[in-house]
Design a protein around this motif. Structure first.
Motif, PDB file in Angstrom:
ATOM      1  N   ILE A  10       0.842  -1.208   0.000  1.00 54.44           N
ATOM      2  CA  ILE A  10       0.000   0.000   0.000  1.00 54.44           C
ATOM      3  C   ILE A  10       0.875   1.255   0.000  1.00 54.44           C
ATOM      4  O   ILE A  10       0.627   2.212  -0.744  1.00 54.44           O
ATOM      5  CB  ILE A  10      -0.946  -0.003   1.212  1.00 54.44           C
ATOM      6  CG1 ILE A  10      -1.973  -1.134   1.079  1.00 54.44           C
ATOM      7  CG2 ILE A  10      -1.660   1.340   1.343  1.00 54.44           C
ATOM      8  CD1 ILE A  10      -2.822  -1.325   2.321  1.00 54.44           C
ATOM      9  N   LEU A  11       1.920   1.247   0.823  1.00 59.41           N
ATOM     10  CA  LEU A  11       2.808   2.408   0.912  1.00 59.41           C
ATOM     11  C   LEU A  11       3.517   2.655  -0.414  1.00 59.41           C
ATOM     12  O   LEU A  11       3.631   3.798  -0.870  1.00 59.41           O
ATOM     13  CB  LEU A  11       3.832   2.187   2.026  1.00 59.41           C
ATOM     14  CG  LEU A  11       4.842   3.320   2.259  1.00 59.41           C
ATOM     15  CD1 LEU A  11       4.125   4.591   2.683  1.00 59.41           C
ATOM     16  CD2 LEU A  11       5.871   2.908   3.321  1.00 59.41           C
ATOM     17  N   LYS A  53       1.493  12.562  -9.338  1.00 57.63           N
ATOM     18  CA  LYS A  53       0.844  13.864  -9.227  1.00 57.63           C
ATOM     19  C   LYS A  53       1.856  14.994  -9.247  1.00 57.63           C
ATOM     20  O   LYS A  53       1.604  16.063  -9.766  1.00 57.63           O
ATOM     21  CB  LYS A  53       0.028  13.918  -7.922  1.00 57.63           C
ATOM     22  CG  LYS A  53      -1.216  13.040  -7.954  1.00 57.63           C
ATOM     23  CD  LYS A  53      -2.003  13.151  -6.651  1.00 57.63           C
ATOM     24  CE  LYS A  53      -3.250  12.287  -6.694  1.00 57.63           C
ATOM     25  NZ  LYS A  53      -4.029  12.379  -5.423  1.00 57.63           N
ATOM     26  N   VAL A  72       2.494   1.858  -3.453  1.00 60.56           N
ATOM     27  CA  VAL A  72       1.543   2.383  -4.433  1.00 60.56           C
ATOM     28  C   VAL A  72       1.239   3.846  -4.133  1.00 60.56           C
ATOM     29  O   VAL A  72       1.125   4.671  -5.053  1.00 60.56           O
ATOM     30  CB  VAL A  72       0.251   1.542  -4.434  1.00 60.56           C
ATOM     31  CG1 VAL A  72      -0.799   2.175  -5.336  1.00 60.56           C
ATOM     32  CG2 VAL A  72       0.533   0.120  -4.895  1.00 60.56           C
ATOM     33  N   TRP A  73       1.103   4.176  -2.862  1.00 56.12           N
ATOM     34  CA  TRP A  73       0.840   5.568  -2.487  1.00 56.12           C
ATOM     35  C   TRP A  73       1.982   6.483  -2.931  1.00 56.12           C
ATOM     36  O   TRP A  73       1.754   7.579  -3.455  1.00 56.12           O
ATOM     37  CB  TRP A  73       0.648   5.677  -0.973  1.00 56.12           C
ATOM     38  CG  TRP A  73       0.523   7.106  -0.504  1.00 56.12           C
ATOM     39  CD1 TRP A  73      -0.547   7.935  -0.653  1.00 56.12           C
ATOM     40  CD2 TRP A  73       1.542   7.869   0.154  1.00 56.12           C
ATOM     41  NE1 TRP A  73      -0.252   9.180  -0.118  1.00 56.12           N
ATOM     42  CE2 TRP A  73       1.005   9.163   0.377  1.00 56.12           C
ATOM     43  CE3 TRP A  73       2.845   7.583   0.574  1.00 56.12           C
ATOM     44  CZ2 TRP A  73       1.751  10.148   1.018  1.00 56.12           C
ATOM     45  CZ3 TRP A  73       3.573   8.584   1.211  1.00 56.12           C
ATOM     46  CH2 TRP A  73       3.018   9.843   1.415  1.00 56.12           C
ATOM     47  N   ILE A  74       3.223   6.023  -2.743  1.00 53.87           N
ATOM     48  CA  ILE A  74       4.378   6.810  -3.175  1.00 53.87           C
ATOM     49  C   ILE A  74       4.364   6.977  -4.693  1.00 53.87           C
ATOM     50  O   ILE A  74       4.656   8.064  -5.217  1.00 53.87           O
ATOM     51  CB  ILE A  74       5.694   6.130  -2.713  1.00 53.87           C
ATOM     52  CG1 ILE A  74       5.803   6.205  -1.196  1.00 53.87           C
ATOM     53  CG2 ILE A  74       6.904   6.781  -3.378  1.00 53.87           C
ATOM     54  CD1 ILE A  74       6.965   5.421  -0.628  1.00 53.87           C
ATOM     55  N   ASP A  75       3.988   5.909  -5.414  1.00 53.02           N
ATOM     56  CA  ASP A  75       3.919   5.972  -6.875  1.00 53.02           C
ATOM     57  C   ASP A  75       2.891   7.012  -7.316  1.00 53.02           C
ATOM     58  O   ASP A  75       3.148   7.823  -8.199  1.00 53.02           O
ATOM     59  CB  ASP A  75       3.555   4.588  -7.437  1.00 53.02           C
ATOM     60  CG  ASP A  75       3.292   4.632  -8.930  1.00 53.02           C
ATOM     61  OD1 ASP A  75       4.111   5.229  -9.653  1.00 53.02           O
ATOM     62  OD2 ASP A  75       2.277   4.087  -9.364  1.00 53.02           O
ATOM     63  N   ILE A  76       1.706   6.988  -6.689  1.00 51.12           N
ATOM     64  CA  ILE A  76       0.651   7.951  -7.035  1.00 51.12           C
ATOM     65  C   ILE A  76       1.077   9.380  -6.695  1.00 51.12           C
ATOM     66  O   ILE A  76       0.835  10.306  -7.468  1.00 51.12           O
ATOM     67  CB  ILE A  76      -0.657   7.575  -6.299  1.00 51.12           C
ATOM     68  CG1 ILE A  76      -1.194   6.242  -6.831  1.00 51.12           C
ATOM     69  CG2 ILE A  76      -1.717   8.664  -6.477  1.00 51.12           C
ATOM     70  CD1 ILE A  76      -2.386   5.709  -6.056  1.00 51.12           C
ATOM     71  N   ALA A  77       1.717   9.548  -5.526  1.00 49.47           N
ATOM     72  CA  ALA A  77       2.161  10.871  -5.130  1.00 49.47           C
ATOM     73  C   ALA A  77       3.197  11.423  -6.104  1.00 49.47           C
ATOM     74  O   ALA A  77       3.152  12.599  -6.487  1.00 49.47           O
ATOM     75  CB  ALA A  77       2.748  10.820  -3.709  1.00 49.47           C
TER      76      ALA A  77
END
Length: 388
Positions: free
Chosen positions: A377-378, A388, A380-385
């Motif tokens: 989860i972490l 953006k 993927v969150w870093i990838d999305i951040a």
């Protein structure tokens, strides 16, 4: 004139800043891996960093590394494959059945496992590419189908033992002299490649990085290669499965960087509409991505069955999640269009290290699942951040 000089100087400083930022991102994974190794080394009294454990860790990560290479291509193309764990179990089970129950030779068994994996890749790729069924649904169905076929073929039994020649694939080691020879050859090729690359860029008038940076990288890589070889040779030697992973990595790095097929995959994942308008055959290339994934799953099934000297109905369970996590941790974007094989392999090593370290600390299994899920989860969150 002075203003132009200021602009040029500012541009040069910005380029240097961007270059430093890129290098920092590229080496973040290596820094994380070193910190993980040091942490588990301290918490296990140095046992995690012992030659014996590093050798076992290398052999353990080989299966995940093989399927992670294929998963990188799948994700870069803008798809996902949830069936690889079941396909690894199925192909490994078929290999064991053919040898134990039907007496096939080791070479024939390996060819059959890889071919069957590729055929199942054709089947899944056809649904995704030519029938426009989302890969998530196709491979989710494949996960259930392949596991069901394995249970049916094996009748729920554990199939063992296999021939010594088959066990050799996943449980053999290189002699120490050959291991050191390959290590020094790798270092020589690194130095030669760096010299040649700098000369080519200079002849074409392209920007050349400082020799300190280029040869500094070569020195670090060389030190790592020699140190890893020394540590593995203190046990039995370099495990054969790791050589297979390195060989595959070289092939697929070349494919992704130096062939039109590799560039097409990145283009399709980055912007499918633009890729289609530029004349790229999206359906055919998508089909080939799934064929490659299936073939690699077949090879991973052989490695897993060889290492365990048995095929079970639970073989490969949840491997697809480890492969996806390795890709994402290694910098492959779930949005498609971005990812590197080398980053994926480092991600696979990180996942294997976490598994191995927690097992050595006798951490309960449910905590291992929780930690791995949080890491995914972490990542993927870093990838999305970053996107953006």
């Amino acid at each position: 004139m002075n203003n132009q000089s200021v602009i040029d100087k500012t541009d040069e400083q910005e380029k240097k800043g961007l270059s430093f930022k890129f290098d920092l991102q590229a080496y973040t994974l290596i820094i994380a891996l070193v910190l993980i190794a040091l942490l588990f080394g301290i918490m296990t009294g140095g046992e995690f960093l012992s030659s014996r454990n590093l050798s076992n860790l290398s052999a353990q990560m080989a299966v995940i590394s093989v399927i992670s290479i294929g998963m990188t291509f799948i994700i870069v193309a803008g798809h996902i494959d949830l069936s690889v764990g079941s396909l690894v179990g199925l192909t490994g089970g078929i290999a064991a059945i053919l040898q134990v129950w039907h007496g096939w030779s080791t070479f024939a068994v390996i060819v059959a496992a890889v071919a069957i994996g590729a055929l199942f890749g054709v089947w899944q790729g056809w649904w995704v590419a030519y029938r426009a069924v989302p890969a998530f649904i196709v491979t989710l169905g494949g996960m259930l189908i392949f596991r069901g076929i394995l249970i049916g073929l094996s009748k729920g039994q554990t199939i063992a033992p296999l021939n010594d020649s088959f066990k050799y694939i996943g449980n053999s080691y290189l002699p120490h002299v050959i291991g050191y020879g390959l290590a020094f050859l790798s270092v020589a090729l690194l130095i030669f490649g760096t010299i040649r690359n700098r000369a080519n860029r200079d002849s074409m008038g392209l920007m050349i990085q400082s020799w300190v940076i280029d040869y500094g990288k070569v020195s670090v890589y060389s030190l790592f290669i020699l140190l890893a070889t020394y540590m593995l040779n203190r046990y039995y030697g370099i495990p054969t499965p790791i050589l297979i992973v390195v060989f595959l990595a070289i092939i697929f790095v070349f494919i992704s960087n130096k062939t039109s097929f590799g560039r097409y995959i990145y283009a399709i994942g980055g912007n499918a509409e633009a890729a289609a308008l530029s004349g790229i055959n999206i359906k055919r290339n998508t089909l080939w991505v799934f064929i490659i994934m299936g073939g690699l799953a077949g090879l991973a099934g052989v490695l897993l069955t060889s290492r365990l000297n048995a095929a079970t109905v639970n073989a490969g369970n949840m491997y697809e999640l480890d492969a996806i996590a390795a890709c994402v941790i290694g910098g492959t974007s779930l949005m498609g269009g971005r990812g590197k094989i080398i980053g994926t392999l480092i991600g696979a090593l990180i996942m294997a290290s976490i598994d191995n370290g927690m097992s050595m600390m006798n951490v309960e299994t449910f905590w291992q699942y929780i930690v791995k899920g949080l890491i995914l989860i972490l990542a993927v969150w870093i990838d999305i951040a970053n996107k953006k």
